[in-house]
Design an enzyme around this catalytic site. Structure first.
Site, PDB file in Angstrom:
ATOM      1  N   LEU A 489       0.814  -1.219   0.000  1.00  0.00           N
ATOM      2  CA  LEU A 489       0.000   0.000   0.000  1.00  0.00           C
ATOM      3  C   LEU A 489       0.841   1.260   0.000  1.00  0.00           C
ATOM      4  O   LEU A 489       0.404   2.314  -0.464  1.00  0.00           O
ATOM      5  CB  LEU A 489      -0.920   0.013   1.229  1.00  0.00           C
ATOM      6  CG  LEU A 489      -1.955  -1.110   1.315  1.00  0.00           C
ATOM      7  CD1 LEU A 489      -2.695  -1.041   2.639  1.00  0.00           C
ATOM      8  CD2 LEU A 489      -2.938  -1.012   0.155  1.00  0.00           C
ATOM      9  N   GLY A 490       2.027   1.187   0.555  1.00  0.00           N
ATOM     10  CA  GLY A 490       2.868   2.370   0.625  1.00  0.00           C
ATOM     11  C   GLY A 490       4.098   2.124   1.470  1.00  0.00           C
ATOM     12  O   GLY A 490       4.303   1.036   2.013  1.00  0.00           O
ATOM     13  N   GLY A 492       6.259   3.862   4.626  1.00  0.00           N
ATOM     14  CA  GLY A 492       6.329   4.870   5.668  1.00  0.00           C
ATOM     15  C   GLY A 492       7.727   5.027   6.198  1.00  0.00           C
ATOM     16  O   GLY A 492       8.665   4.345   5.764  1.00  0.00           O
ATOM     17  N   PHE A 494       8.930   4.071   8.940  1.00  0.00           N
ATOM     18  CA  PHE A 494       9.408   2.924   9.693  1.00  0.00           C
ATOM     19  C   PHE A 494       9.307   1.630   8.908  1.00  0.00           C
ATOM     20  O   PHE A 494       9.566   0.566   9.447  1.00  0.00           O
ATOM     21  CB  PHE A 494       8.622   2.786  11.001  1.00  0.00           C
ATOM     22  CG  PHE A 494       9.067   3.739  12.066  1.00  0.00           C
ATOM     23  CD1 PHE A 494      10.023   3.361  13.000  1.00  0.00           C
ATOM     24  CD2 PHE A 494       8.553   5.011  12.127  1.00  0.00           C
ATOM     25  CE1 PHE A 494      10.444   4.231  13.984  1.00  0.00           C
ATOM     26  CE2 PHE A 494       8.964   5.885  13.111  1.00  0.00           C
ATOM     27  CZ  PHE A 494       9.911   5.514  14.041  1.00  0.00           C
ATOM     28  N   GLY A 495       8.883   1.723   7.642  1.00  0.00           N
ATOM     29  CA  GLY A 495       8.804   0.512   6.849  1.00  0.00           C
ATOM     30  C   GLY A 495       7.564   0.473   5.974  1.00  0.00           C
ATOM     31  O   GLY A 495       6.721   1.362   6.031  1.00  0.00           O
ATOM     32  N   PRO A 496       7.430  -0.565   5.134  1.00  0.00           N
ATOM     33  CA  PRO A 496       6.308  -0.655   4.198  1.00  0.00           C
ATOM     34  C   PRO A 496       5.013  -1.084   4.878  1.00  0.00           C
ATOM     35  O   PRO A 496       5.009  -1.651   5.969  1.00  0.00           O
ATOM     36  CB  PRO A 496       6.777  -1.722   3.204  1.00  0.00           C
ATOM     37  CG  PRO A 496       7.696  -2.584   4.000  1.00  0.00           C
ATOM     38  CD  PRO A 496       8.382  -1.675   4.985  1.00  0.00           C
ATOM     39  N   VAL A 497       3.898  -0.804   4.177  1.00  0.00           N
ATOM     40  CA  VAL A 497       2.577  -1.199   4.644  1.00  0.00           C
ATOM     41  C   VAL A 497       1.932  -2.056   3.565  1.00  0.00           C
ATOM     42  O   VAL A 497       1.953  -1.699   2.376  1.00  0.00           O
ATOM     43  CB  VAL A 497       1.687   0.027   4.949  1.00  0.00           C
ATOM     44  CG1 VAL A 497       0.312  -0.418   5.445  1.00  0.00           C
ATOM     45  CG2 VAL A 497       2.347   0.927   5.977  1.00  0.00           C
ATOM     46  N   LYS A 511       1.631  -3.100   8.937  1.00  0.00           N
ATOM     47  CA  LYS A 511       2.781  -2.194   8.958  1.00  0.00           C
ATOM     48  C   LYS A 511       3.998  -3.012   9.402  1.00  0.00           C
ATOM     49  O   LYS A 511       4.117  -3.409  10.557  1.00  0.00           O
ATOM     50  CB  LYS A 511       2.526  -1.039   9.924  1.00  0.00           C
ATOM     51  CG  LYS A 511       3.694  -0.082  10.074  1.00  0.00           C
ATOM     52  CD  LYS A 511       3.355   0.994  11.105  1.00  0.00           C
ATOM     53  CE  LYS A 511       4.543   1.889  11.360  1.00  0.00           C
ATOM     54  NZ  LYS A 511       4.260   2.884  12.413  1.00  0.00           N
ATOM     55  N   ASP A 608       3.659  13.976  13.047  1.00  0.00           N
ATOM     56  CA  ASP A 608       3.772  13.796  11.605  1.00  0.00           C
ATOM     57  C   ASP A 608       2.400  13.863  10.956  1.00  0.00           C
ATOM     58  O   ASP A 608       2.078  13.061  10.083  1.00  0.00           O
ATOM     59  CB  ASP A 608       4.448  12.455  11.287  1.00  0.00           C
ATOM     60  CG  ASP A 608       4.984  12.426   9.842  1.00  0.00           C
ATOM     61  OD1 ASP A 608       5.173  13.513   9.263  1.00  0.00           O
ATOM     62  OD2 ASP A 608       5.199  11.331   9.311  1.00  0.00           O
TER      63      ASP A 608
END
Length: 812
Positions: A489-490, A492, A494-497, A511, A608
């Site tokens: 999905l994306g 971030g 701290f890592g991918p989702v 996450k 954020d």
């Protein structure tokens, strides 16, 4: 004379002449003497200012304290004590170290007048509010007209003695907000706020009805606190911390606080509703969107098997129409209400010692709401049928609760057994372990997926379980198709989702924290436990977590409409967002951040907040996501420190424009790591303006005097032309006044100095109420080619290098 000061014994307070704000008028007032910021707490001649510096404050021949000019003896202001005759030699004025100006007779030391009896807009410790029944004196706070004008304003805050006494905020003669009655622990109309600084004394007898705050005597350091009714109608309790005033409570905060926001026999629940709709009390049904009536008209509730249903965490109904009997216990209160066929509800008057005193209501119940961390028990009268329904429901709930406890106990026992066996096996292997290069069916399954357990069923929000739901790695691998690119999905910070689909058909978002994210197991556990405690309709809900060796994952609810930036920054998709929907999104985000800052059990700073971190559900309702960078701040703190830069600092304006020339700024920020709740307020202001305009602040470029979006909005607002910036796709079908008000609120949020920005409680209140707004000052991070201003109210200290304005950076 003007220019001289009278100091209290320990120089805590000062009495003298002053100019408020930018006003040229002179007033006599009292202020804190030992803090840098001149904070006025009392004004003598608030309605009769002096036009020059010729003022003189003296004691006249009748022993009164009078204000006059050097050329005239006619009083401009006087204490006007007329019940005794004395010579000036027998009267003396003193300023006490609690901020009280007193006029005393020197021979008897009798106080004949004191400023505490005539408060202006500020309540200090040891100052009473309320009615002296012996003299008829009623002490209450009144707001200033404006920051530059201390004349009596539109708002008053008073202890109303009618019925059972309660604190109330008025605009003119109209009731605006009830802080409620004193319960012995807190005010019934405010969240329960533990205070280590002061205690409250409430007196209600034949002589007086008063409340008074006092500073606790066992504090290690000196504490400076105040309560103010400001010119916008907000009541604020503030604490001085080093260099600034910090608000630790303010009200009214949201629509649920507005008096009669919900009609008779209904209540407002800000955390479990859609657009602040009102809910009916048990035994009532909707008559309109706000009012409720009895479900069964004509059914007798007089000695006909009726009883009471308990509602917990409630702000009790308006106590000005309540009957109070402090001699009764709660059991006696119930019997009294039951015997009176017109009694509709009852509650304790004082919550200490298990409940002291009895409050009863007859007729309609008005102005109630829920508090997740406050309020008190309210008992509603219902007929025999409704009483039986609730009894059956509560019985089933109790049974389910016992089954859940049993299930958890069994699960814990199984985990303990598995752990013991696992440790035994590992010891046998003498530290040897099998490593797998890829994930397969051999992935560790010792952490069960509680799909059919009580912990799993808790996810519908009907009840909470102290055990945090754990998913096993195999379940997540199957759900995400081994973390396939198609399900990503994306990415971030701290890592991918990834998107996932569980075997029961539930869609999830995973996450997956990167191993180089710097977040260890303990930090991950802290974040997981933190997010699990947050329950709000405008926050993305966490469903559980997965831990396997170095793998750490959080499992969230999946929201199909992606993030806000997917809509608001795309011209085609943005066209489906009319103003009504955009305003709902703005208000929802505001309520979510307010919950994080104030209403949640822990004070959370998101750090954020941006469009990509606001997800949208099926109805395009906003849900704030990504609390991985949130820091837990203690309940009595407003700032904290971190040793790394996180979040979207000033919506990337610093990085886009300052990186090459002003690395020193980033170095200072990284070294100090200062952040506060006002950083979220700033980010909310930027996001609010982006929603109105439909463009990103970080990528917006303009050929005018300001090169970024915030600066351009500011320039247009100063020219009284801010509506030019509104998204043309709204096609002028929007309410211009409401949009203009939102733009002004956005500019208030992005002001350069953090202390000037409102709290989120004030922001939410401003969004929901048509009250006057203060004028914003110059925003932070305005990027300009030139900037020349003669407007002192908006100017700020800045340095201009290479045609770029560099504003002073405050901790946000």
């Amino acid at each position: 004379m003007d220019g001289q000061r009278l100091l209290s014994n320990q120089e805590t307070f000062a009495l003298g002449f002053f100019n408020p704000g930018s006003s040229s008028h002179r007033y006599v007032g009292i202020w804190f003497n030992q803090i840098a910021e001149k904070t006025i707490v009392w004004v003598a001649n608030r309605n009769t200012p002096l036009n020059d510096t010729s003022g003189v404050l003296s004691i006249n021949g009748k022993g009164n304290l009078v204000l006059h000019t050097q050329n005239q003896t006619t009083p401009i202001w006087s204490t006007n004590v007329s019940f005794f005759v004395s010579s000036t030699n027998n009267s003396m004025a003193k300023l006490l170290d609690i901020g009280n100006l007193v006029l005393v007779q020197q021979d008897s030391q009798r106080v004949t007048w004191q400023s505490f009896d005539y408060p202006t807009n500020t309540l200090l410790p040891f100052m009473k509010l309320g009615l002296d029944r012996r003299t008829g004196l009623n002490r209450f706070l009144t707001s200033w007209k404006s920051k530059d004008n201390p004349r009596i304003g539109n708002y008053s805050f008073r202890l109303v003695p009618t019925g059972y006494p309660q604190l109330s905020l008025y605009i003119g003669q109209s009731l605006l907000f009830r802080l409620g009655s004193w319960t012995g622990i807190t005010w019934s109309g405010a969240p329960r706020i533990a205070s280590n600084y002061f205690k409250v004394s409430f007196v209600n007898n034949q002589d007086e009805t008063t409340i008074m705050y006092s500073i606790r005597s066992n504090l290690p350091t000196k504490v400076i606190v105040k309560m103010v009714v400001d010119e916008s109608g907000i009541v604020q309790r503030s604490l001085w911390q080093e260099t600034t005033w910090v608000d630790y409570w303010s009200g009214p905060q949201a629509l649920c606080d507005k008096y009669l926001n919900c009609g008779p026999n209904s209540y407002c629940d800000p955390h479990n509703m859609v657009s602040f709709e009102c809910k009916c009390f048990p035994g009532f049904e909707p008559k309109s969107s706000r009012d409720c009536i009895r479900e069964k008209q004509g059914v007798s509730m007089c000695n006909n098997g009726e009883g009471f249903v308990k509602l917990a965490y409630m702000k009790v109904p308006d106590t000005s129409i309540a009957h109070a009997d402090m001699s009764l216990s709660m059991k006696e209160c119930e019997q009294k209400c039951l015997r009176n066929c017109s009694c509709m509800a009852y509650a304790s008057a004082n919550e200490t010692e298990g409940g002291i005193g009895c409050l009863t209501w007859q007729g309609d119940l008005v102005d109630t709401r829920t508090f997740p961390d406050g309020g008190q028990d309210l008992y509603i009268r219902v007929d025999a049928v409704v009483l039986a329904q609730y009894a059956k429901k509560n019985g089933l709930t109790q049974k389910k609760r016992m089954l859940a406890i049993l299930g958890v106990s069994v699960a814990v026992m199984l985990l303990l057994i598995v752990s013991v066996v696992y440790c035994f096996v590992m010891k046998k292997k003498k530290g040897k372990e099998t490593r797998h290069s890829t994930y397969s069916d051999s992935a560790d399954s010792t952490l069960p997926y509680f799909e059919d357990s009580p912990s799993r069923r808790d996810l519908d929000g009907t009840r909470r379980n102290p055990n945090f739901p754990l998913f096993n790695l195999r379940t997540i691998i199957v759900a995400t198709d081994n973390f396939s690119i198609a399900n990503k999905l994306g990415q971030g910070g701290f890592g991918p989702v990834y998107k996932g689909l569980l075997q029961n058909g539930m869609e999830i978002a995973v996450k997956r924290l990167s191993k180089c994210s710097g977040q260890g197991i303990e930090q991950f556990k802290m974040e997981s436990a933190l997010i699990a405690k947050l329950q709000h309709r405008n926050l993305v809900r966490i469903l559980g977590c997965c831990i396997h060796k170095e793998e750490k994952m959080l499992i969230y609810e999946y929201l199909p409409n992606k993030s806000l930036d997917f809509f608001i920054f795309d011209e085609t998709k943005r066209s489906c967002l009319d103003w009504e929907k955009r305003f709902e999104i703005i208000c929802g985000i505001g309520r979510g951040i307010l919950y994080l800052h104030q209403d949640s059990r822990l004070r959370i700073i998101h750090r954020d907040l941006k469009a990509s971190n606001v997800l949208l559900d099926n109805a395009l309702n906003p849900k704030i996501s990504d609390f991985g960078m949130a820091r837990i701040v203690g309940g009595d703190q407003i700032e904290a420190n971190t040793n790394r830069i996180v979040g979207t600092y000033a919506q990337r304006a610093i990085f886009d424009h300052f990186m090459l020339r002003f690395n020193i700024i980033l170095f200072i920020y990284a070294m100090q790591g200062i952040f506060s709740i006002k950083s979220d307020v700033y980010s909310f202001g930027v996001l609010l303006l982006e929603i109105i305009i439909g463009k990103r602040n970080s990528t917006y470029h303009h050929d005018g005097p300001s090169s970024n979006l915030i600066g351009h909005v500011w320039d247009l607002w100063r020219e009284d032309n801010s509506m030019k910036i509104v998204d043309p796709l709204l096609d002028e079908t929007y309410p211009a006044n409401e949009v203009s008000r939102c733009i002004q609120i956005g500019l208030l949020c992005v002001q350069e100095h953090a202390t000037d920005r409102p709290t989120m409680s004030t922001v939410v209140f401003m969004l929901g109420n048509d009250t006057p707004l203060p004028s914003p000052k110059r925003p932070a991070f305005i990027l300009k080619g030139t900037y020349n201003s003669t407007d002192r109210s908006t100017s700020a200290t800045s340095n201009s290098i290479n045609e770029i304005t560099l504003s002073k950076i405050d901790g946000r």
